[in-house]
Design an enzyme around this catalytic site. Sequence first.
Site: not given
Ligand code: IPM
Ligand code: MG
Length: 355
Positions: A143, A190, A222, A246, A250
């Site tokens: 990032y 990884k 993975d 990240d 999710d």
């Molecule tokens: C998160 C989001 C952010 C990230 C984006 C919006 C930049 O996806 O907080 O997980 O990738 O960190």
């Molecule tokens: Mg995110």
Amino acid sequence: MSEFKIALIPGDGIGPEIVAGAVTVLDAVSAKFGVKFNYEEVYMGGCAIDKYGEPLPQETVDKCLASDSVLLGAVGGPKWDNVPAKLRPETGLLGIRKALGLYSNLRPSILKPQLAAASPLKSEKLEGGLDIMVVRELTGGIYFGKKTKSEDGTWASDEEKYSVEEVRRIGKIAFETAMLRKKRVVSVDKANVLESSRLWRATMIELAKEYPEVELTHMYVDNAAMQLAINPAQFDVIVTSNIFGDILSDLSSAIAGSIGMLPSASLGKSKLGMYEPIHGSAPDIAGMDIANPIATIVSAAMMLRMSFGLIEEADAIEAAVDKVLSENYRTADIMSDGMTKVGTKEMAKLIAERL
Ligand code: IPM
Ligand code: MG
């Protein structure tokens, strides 16, 4: 009476509505427990682009730094999809993480029994329960690595780079978090391919010696994704890099049913943290009073617990959320048969009343 200064970043889309919901609940905490919260609203993201021409004005950074903590709604939306990268709302979010030194991101995924039906996984996969804490490194890695684009536009690159120091400090957060939980850390990397992952793994192994009570295991990213989908109950704490965190956070939140329910905390060296729901700004439902404010409300609870040391108050918020869910009130995103549907404001009000 103890007093705390909270910088509010309502942001874009549903951000202002859900932050208002959290303030309703914080005000109820204030009335019941006799603590005082002073709020200051600041701009970040798309709304800051519109007002100041940049996603993260210096004034916002300064006001956040002068606060005890930051409560963020959400930023971004299609309106700003075509602005140059440097001006994107997301750049504001990355910028504030860096400016406040928030190198650790804690994302709990808990499936509440009241919402078991909301998980996309079959119930037998959830038998061991679901209570995972993803500890994501937040100010390093790809990032923030060097970004390059060739002059002729035929190639581009982003550098994934970690120092031992960066890995150690996020590792410490993970081990200390695990000490308060089931004492199991899975470090995700990884290392079969990436040099930065090999350094990550070696550093975690070294650090683990300082936490003999905690069991450290390793998983390739993975495989970790697959394991989250087929056997999530095996996980306690997952510690991983910015980009893997990240993605995996999710996934771990999705299996918990609704991303409308889950909070997150971003912390650095000091007590100052930034707390936010893990979901986005949902521009399609903005201003309709239907968004679920619970993720933001429980983010505020995390803030009280982790940054202000207000444990009883934080517990009370979470208990009030559980009570309202047990009374079968639901926002649209977690609605099912036989439940009472309520809007954003009403949900926040119910939680505030149950306090
Ligand atoms: C998160 C989001 C952010 C990230 C984006 C919006 C930049 O996806 O907080 O997980 O990738 O960190
Ligand atoms: Mg995110």
